[in-house]
Design a protein around this motif. Sequence first.
Motif, mmCIF file in Angstrom:
data_model
loop_
_atom_site.group_PDB
_atom_site.id
_atom_site.type_symbol
_atom_site.label_atom_id
_atom_site.label_comp_id
_atom_site.label_asym_id
_atom_site.label_seq_id
_atom_site.Cartn_x
_atom_site.Cartn_y
_atom_site.Cartn_z
ATOM 1 N N TYR A 325 0.669 -1.359 -0.028
ATOM 2 C CA TYR A 325 -0.042 0.013 0.149
ATOM 3 C C TYR A 325 0.914 1.313 0.091
ATOM 4 O O TYR A 325 0.545 2.369 -0.756
ATOM 5 C CB TYR A 325 -0.706 0.060 1.239
ATOM 6 N N LYS A 326 1.980 1.266 0.884
ATOM 7 C CA LYS A 326 2.856 2.269 0.859
ATOM 8 C C LYS A 326 3.610 2.537 -0.562
ATOM 9 O O LYS A 326 3.610 3.739 -0.841
ATOM 10 C CB LYS A 326 3.966 2.137 1.976
ATOM 11 N N GLU A 327 3.869 1.482 -1.189
ATOM 12 C CA GLU A 327 4.592 1.722 -2.626
ATOM 13 C C GLU A 327 3.693 2.406 -3.524
ATOM 14 O O GLU A 327 3.955 2.971 -4.391
ATOM 15 C CB GLU A 327 5.098 0.320 -2.956
ATOM 16 N N ASN A 328 2.251 2.193 -3.259
ATOM 17 C CA ASN A 328 1.322 2.600 -4.286
ATOM 18 C C ASN A 328 0.869 4.160 -3.892
ATOM 19 O O ASN A 328 0.258 4.724 -4.465
ATOM 20 C CB ASN A 328 -0.049 1.785 -3.962
ATOM 21 N N GLY A 329 1.562 4.558 -2.732
ATOM 22 C CA GLY A 329 1.305 5.758 -2.339
ATOM 23 C C GLY A 329 -0.083 6.120 -1.429
ATOM 24 O O GLY A 329 -0.580 7.342 -1.427
ATOM 25 N N ALA A 330 -0.621 4.951 -0.992
ATOM 26 C CA ALA A 330 -1.925 4.886 -0.033
ATOM 27 C C ALA A 330 -1.536 5.338 1.327
ATOM 28 O O ALA A 330 -2.688 5.154 1.950
ATOM 29 C CB ALA A 330 -2.511 3.889 -0.766
ATOM 30 N N ILE A 331 -0.245 5.267 1.836
ATOM 31 C CA ILE A 331 -0.028 5.214 3.185
ATOM 32 C C ILE A 331 0.463 6.607 3.457
ATOM 33 O O ILE A 331 1.593 6.740 2.719
ATOM 34 C CB ILE A 331 0.850 4.056 3.595
ATOM 35 N N ALA A 332 0.220 7.386 4.338
ATOM 36 C CA ALA A 332 0.659 8.259 5.107
ATOM 37 C C ALA A 332 1.219 8.271 6.373
ATOM 38 O O ALA A 332 0.358 8.333 7.093
ATOM 39 C CB ALA A 332 0.105 9.715 4.868
ATOM 40 N N GLY A 333 2.393 8.094 6.611
ATOM 41 C CA GLY A 333 2.927 7.564 8.138
ATOM 42 C C GLY A 333 3.407 6.234 8.145
ATOM 43 O O GLY A 333 3.546 5.739 6.997
ATOM 44 N N GLU A 334 4.138 6.112 9.371
ATOM 45 C CA GLU A 334 4.931 4.650 9.744
ATOM 46 C C GLU A 334 3.996 3.897 10.635
ATOM 47 O O GLU A 334 3.468 4.836 11.534
ATOM 48 C CB GLU A 334 6.295 5.105 10.130
ATOM 49 N N LEU A 335 4.162 2.779 10.760
ATOM 50 C CA LEU A 335 3.727 1.983 11.729
ATOM 51 C C LEU A 335 4.846 1.052 12.498
ATOM 52 O O LEU A 335 5.848 0.656 11.715
ATOM 53 C CB LEU A 335 2.881 0.770 11.276
#
Length: 357
Positions: A325-335
């Motif tokens: 999801y992050k690679e797709n630009g759909a995540i803002a922030g870190e877990l």
Amino acid sequence: MLKWLTLPFLVLLLVVAGCSSNNGSENQDNEQQDSSDPLAPLEETAKVVIAEDGSASGAGFYIAKEKGYFDDYNIEVEFATFGNSDEMLPALAAGEVDIAGGISSASFFNSIAQGIDVRMIADKGHNVEGSSYFSFVIDKDMEGEITSYEDFAGKKVAVSTKNAVDDYIFEQMLAHAGLTRDDVEFVLMSDFGNMMAAMGNNSVDAALQIEPLITQGETQDIHVRFGDATDFAPKAQIAMVLGSPKFLTERRDVAERFMAAYLQGVRDYNDVFVKGEGDEDEIISIMTKHTALKDPEIWKKVGVTGLNPNGSMFVEDIKNQYEWYKENGAIAGELDFDKVVDMSLAEDVVEIIGEYE
């Protein structure tokens, strides 16, 4: 003479005293053992609120409730419903809800990354090998034309979401087939029922469908199950049991007993649907009571939701989904996965009740 008569008497007294002392010690040990049951029923009734909407993946909750496993620990459960996760997750983080279910998606991870504090604590949905409850079907008329995943090239494929677990599994299938998204026509169709209708009028060629619609569509000769999702995504974590941090820490004694009851329900479920043992009619009756699938005969045919009887999740796959999801630009922030994924409750309980075999 008096001295020699007295000596054996003293020895006898010492032996008797020693025996009495040993018996007293054994009795004390037994009393301590009896009172040291780590999962003894709670002295006072505790309420646990579960956010559950009647999904089949809530089987462990329903079975534990109906079979009295929660009652055995003096736990009263209350089911609460929410319109969407935007309402449910804040209530869980605040401790207004103790337990909930979460489905992997970019929006779910974003909520946590942006400060909503919840924990993933146990499995609530994975595919069972060879009988996935969430898998691809193809138009009945395409049986001769689509014989391998590679044959999805150029076909219209319906998927219910973008940047959620459906989309992730679709991507896994493409990679398995050596295809890219440019090789197929992606059709976004949020309603699974509409997928079946679209397949019936030949608007789509294939769909990532869910039970019981997979089985119902086969029964109506609309579509056929194609392969199995475990062919290309054998360890996909679809849904997770979520816990409120307050519940897991401030009410740990209740949480442990809750988890023990939940896992017992899941084990009964596995006995029937995976092992083919146990009282099938009883478990199906419970499922028809709590879910939208009311036909007992369909329950005997569907690919059921996989629920791990020890609570274990495919943690690496959860991380892989987040990264995708992050690679797709759909995540803002870190877990911080060491914090967000907390298997300690299930692990502690399984250590007490034993692993399921």
